[in-house]
Design an enzyme around this catalytic site. Structure first.
Site, short mmCIF file in Angstrom:
data_model
loop_
_atom_site.label_atom_id
_atom_site.label_comp_id
_atom_site.label_asym_id
_atom_site.label_seq_id
_atom_site.Cartn_x
_atom_site.Cartn_y
_atom_site.Cartn_z
N ARG A 22 -17.54 -7.21 -20.74
CA ARG A 22 -18.55 -6.77 -19.77
C ARG A 22 -18.02 -5.67 -18.84
NH1 ARG A 22 -19.87 -12.86 -18.04
NH2 ARG A 22 -17.92 -13.19 -19.14
N LYS A 359 9.89 15.37 3.94
CA LYS A 359 10.19 14.63 2.71
C LYS A 359 11.66 14.25 2.68
CE LYS A 359 12.03 15.97 -0.76
NZ LYS A 359 12.66 16.60 -1.93
#
Ligand code: UD1
Ligand code: CA
Length: 466
Positions: A22, A359
């Site tokens: 489903r 970073k």
């Protein structure tokens, strides 16, 4: 610590081999995310919080994908090579249960909302009553698709009838089988081989065991869940969306009870493993995901996205900032429009301002990068001042190189620090410099073309034009 007697031992089987027809997906529904974690992990994590010895997960359809989703969970696997129904899937786990005593709870991998208390009560009922089987039931507003619980005149459970096999009268029953069946291990192992596949689906239904046990004089009990919502199965994308909003609302409500202000909970997305300290304020439209930890008295403004972030107390994350796999110290301000990428650590009372990307860097206490800057693979000491438009040129096309900026350094605006390079303690970098060599402590580095003023030059040019 008290030893658990064998009859009090708890085990669990999680059925996760089905085809998810489903769901209409290339991958099994059980690996689709619900609040940031695979569907199947929700029920497994709940079982881990109970005193459950072995958790046996039955894999089948797309087994490797489901196994991968559970790679960090301490579970055992059993394999159902062909999907012949929930009873057959349980049979595949039987060898792993042989020789054990006590209770086994058989649960379906697609029922993620069940509460700790309800699971606990199902186990306790089995143990205290020495029952052969305890099933959990609920009253569904729309019972379509669920197994219906048929009760005798004395209200004891008679049997479970699946949707496909139910008569119109049985379809009208709103009491459903929630899919949590707890057995005495011995009874389960003895009776599983007696299941047949003589039904509309041609499957071995686990649910047929209830009637089978009752008819042979065994003790079967039905206990009711607090509410239908916690028992809901996820069989379609619509049910996944419903489960997502239900779980999100529940998580937000739990944090509000613990003293967190969430101004518009319907627009705030908190994953289940997030933790938040009291008196923190979360503005509308915020995503907080993974294992993010937020300390007390923080403010997270609209449009922010936090993933696996750790924020100490009194941190402000201003509008539209992103923090991923990074830590932020006490009293620091981040944003608006800042981006802390992986493995960044910003210490206390620092400032990462607008349009700053950081970073894999360490930013020391009290240091500031307030505007338009990129800091990558950099280590900054304490009280460093990074001027607007500064860039660490960390990538030479092959390698990522490090920039070290020691305590008290002042970097003038629009400077490029070409790594590898070290700016020693207390040095100044003149604005607009391209720094290629280390700068000694307490010195001034100027690395830019000299300005030449040609007096009257423009006037001459204007004359020529005329
Ligand atoms: C099942 C129950 C139903 C109950 C409902 C609760 C049966 C026959 N029916 O129906 O009474 O009301 O759950 O949510 O048990 N699975 C396998 N192998 C198989 C078939 C299924 O491992 O061969 C797994 C699936 O991956 C899934 C779970 O068992 O996690 C339940 O299967 P599903 O097809 O969703 O059963 P329902 O029709 O929802
Ligand atoms: Ca189901």
């Amino acid at each position: 610590m008290t030893e658990t007697t064998p009859s009090r031992q708890r085990h669990a089987v999680v059925l996760a081999a089905g085809k998810s027809t489903r769901f209409k997906s290339e991958k099994p529904k059980l690996v689709h995310d619900l609040c940031g974690k695979p569907l199947v992990c929700h029920v497994v994590d709940k079982l881990r919080r109970l005193d459950v010895g072995n958790i046996i997960v039955v894999l089948g359809h797309e087994s490797e994908t489901v196994r991968q989703a559970l790679s960090e969970s301490p579970v055992q696997f059993a394999v159902q090579a062909e999907q012949l129904g929930t009873g057959h899937a349980t049979m595949c786990a039987a060898p792993a249960l042989a020789g054990h005593e006590g209770s086994v709870l058989v649960v379906y991998g697609d029922t993620p909302l069940i509460s700790h208390e309800t699971l606990q009560s199902v186990f306790e009922c089995r143990e205290e009553q020495d029952a052969d089987e305890v099933i959990l039931t609920a009253i569904a507003p729309d019972p379509y698709g669920y197994g219906r619980v048929v009760r005798d005149v004395d209200q004891t459970p008679l049997c479970i009838v699946e949707e496909k096999d139910a008569s119109p009268d049985q379809k009208a029953i709103c009491e459903i089988n929630a899919g949590f069946a707890c057995f005495k291990i011995e009874t389960l192992l003895e009776n599983l081989p007696l299941l047949s596949s003589q039904n509309a689906a041609g499957e071995y239904y686990l649910t047929d065991l209830l009637a089978l046990l009752r008819n042979s004089g065994r003790k079967v009990i039905a206990v009711s869940a607090k509410c239908f919502e916690e028992t809901a199965g996820v069989n379609s994308r619509e049910e996944l969306a419903w489960a997502e909003s239900h779980l999100r609302a529940e998580i937000a409500s739990r944090w509000m009870k613990d003293g967190v202000t969430i101004l518009n909970p319907a627009t705030v997305y908190l994953d289940p493993d997030v933790t938040i300290g009291p008196d923190t304020i979360i503005y509308p439209g915020v995503f907080i995901e993974g294992k993010t930890t937020i300390g007390p008295r923080c403010k997270i403004y609209s449009g922010c996205h936090l993933l696996d972030a750790t924020l100490e107390e009194d941190v402000v994350v201003d509008h539209c900032s992103v923090i991923r796999r990074s830590t932020v110290g006490r009293g620091t301000t981040v944003g608006p429009f800042a981006h802390l990428r992986e493995h960044t650590s910003v210490a206390a009372h620092a400032r990462i301002g607008n349009f700053v990307e950081v970073k894999k860097s360490v930013i020391g206490e009290g240091s500031k990068a307030s505007h338009l800057t990129y800091l990558g693979d950099a280590t900054l000491g304490r009280d460093v001042n990074i001027g607007a438009g500064t860039i660490t040129c960390n990538y030479d096309g092959v390698n990522k190189n490090k920039t070290i900026i020691e305590d008290g350094v002042f970097v003038g605006s629009d400077s490029q620090l070409i790594a590898p390079v070290t700016i020693h303690q207390g040095a100044y970098i003149a604005a607009g410099s391209s720094i290629t060599e280390d700068v000694p402590a307490e010195s001034l580095a100027i690395a830019r073309g000299r300005q030449v003023n040609k007096e009257g030059w423009a006037k001459g040019k204007a004359k020529k034009k005329g």
